[in-house]
Design a protein around this motif. Structure first.
Motif, PDB file in Angstrom:
ATOM      1  N   ASP A   1     -34.817  11.727  -2.614  1.00 28.79           N
ATOM      2  CA  ASP A   1     -33.798  11.112  -1.771  1.00 28.79           C
ATOM      3  C   ASP A   1     -32.875  12.235  -1.292  1.00 28.79           C
ATOM      4  N   ARG A   2     -33.187  12.787  -0.120  1.00 26.55           N
ATOM      5  CA  ARG A   2     -32.441  13.955   0.335  1.00 26.55           C
ATOM      6  C   ARG A   2     -31.000  13.623   0.677  1.00 26.55           C
ATOM      7  N   GLN A   3     -30.767  12.434   1.225  1.00 28.96           N
ATOM      8  CA  GLN A   3     -29.394  12.023   1.512  1.00 28.96           C
ATOM      9  C   GLN A   3     -28.597  11.917   0.214  1.00 28.96           C
TER      10      GLN A   3
ATOM     11  N   PRO B   1     -31.446  20.091   0.885  1.00 28.80           N
ATOM     12  CA  PRO B   1     -32.549  19.524   0.102  1.00 28.80           C
ATOM     13  C   PRO B   1     -33.879  19.681   0.849  1.00 28.80           C
ATOM     14  N   LEU B   2     -34.914  20.059   0.109  1.00 27.46           N
ATOM     15  CA  LEU B   2     -36.210  20.332   0.713  1.00 27.46           C
ATOM     16  C   LEU B   2     -36.970  19.055   1.038  1.00 27.46           C
TER      17      LEU B   2
ATOM     18  N   ALA C   1     -33.955  22.420  -3.554  1.00 28.78           N
ATOM     19  CA  ALA C   1     -33.103  22.657  -2.395  1.00 28.78           C
ATOM     20  C   ALA C   1     -33.024  24.146  -2.129  1.00 28.78           C
ATOM     21  N   VAL C   2     -32.598  24.474  -0.921  1.00 26.36           N
ATOM     22  CA  VAL C   2     -32.320  25.861  -0.548  1.00 26.36           C
ATOM     23  C   VAL C   2     -30.820  25.994  -0.348  1.00 26.36           C
TER      24      VAL C   2
END
Length: 230
Positions: free
Chosen positions: A122-124, A187-188, A194-195
């Motif tokens: 869940d990138r958000q 987030p990847l 993540a970067v």
């Protein structure tokens, strides 16, 4: 324009020159604007400092030998600090600003890859949790959620009052300085992790110019190398 890559390792290409073909292609790309030079993190520090001294000498002809020496040493100190923190990409910029002045900044990129986690994170939610954490850690900082073309990310801008070790400059007392740092956690798409982009500069008078430069770097982030312009 240089194109850099992230896949747990980071590299870069200068202009249109291609990177060597490798079997494990990166899953994260971004572009470095003109004026940025990537450091070879495996290079011998002494050789790097000698090369930097040669580069600084003509650019800052009016500076005293001690000022030039201090500039090289402080740059190497910052680089070693970032390497120790796990940076996989470090580049420095030396830019001619609109008023004719020269300004310096440093960009580092760290990859955070947990051993376990959902492939479709869940990138958000990840970006939001990072922003909350940064706000708790640095209540005086500017913290926000931003939407990049690549996806949701967390941003933190803060000033740090530092004491550089005076011994690096042949002095007994530490040297005070104020450093402005921007952190952006991206987030990847390709699984957990993540970067983290970290940009730092002491030249706060050029902050508006640096915001535009950093914005261009972040907007260039892509999961695809195709379409990156040289």
């Amino acid at each position: 324009m240089a194109t850099a890559e992230v896949d747990g390792t980071v590299g870069a290409e200068a202009g249109p020159a291609a990177l060597p073909d490798v079997p494990d292609l990166p899953d994260f790309w971004f572009e470095l604007p003109p004026g940025f030079t990537e450091f070879d993190l495996t290079e011998d520090p002494e050789a790097r400092m000698l090369r930097m001294a040669e580069a600084v000498d003509p650019l800052f002809a009016a500076a005293t030998p001690l000022q030039k020496f201090s500039m090289v040493l402080s740059g190497e100190y910052a680089l070693q600090t970032m390497i120790a923190a796990g940076a996989e990409h470090v580049s420095a910029c030396l830019l001619r600003m609109p008023d004719g002045g020269l300004s310096q900044g440093t960009l580092s990129v760290l990859v955070e890859r947990p051993e376990t986690g959902p492939e479709n994170q869940d990138r958000q939610g990840s970006a939001r949790r990072t922003a909350v954490q940064w706000h708790e850690q640095h209540p005086d900082a500017e913290v926000a959620l931003i939407m990049l073309p690549y996806g949701p990310s967390a941003l933190c801008i803060r000033d740090q009052d530092l004491q550089l070790p005076g011994v690096l400059f042949g002095l007994d007392d530490p040297i005070p300085t104020t450093l402005r740092q921007v952190q952006v956690c991206v987030p990847l798409k390709s699984g957990p992790g993540a970067v983290l982009f970290v940009f730092m500069t002491e030249q706060l008078g050029y902050w508006d110019e640096y915001l535009k430069i950093l914005g261009d770097i972040l907007k260039s982030v892509s999961a695809e190398r195709s379409g990156r312009h040289g």
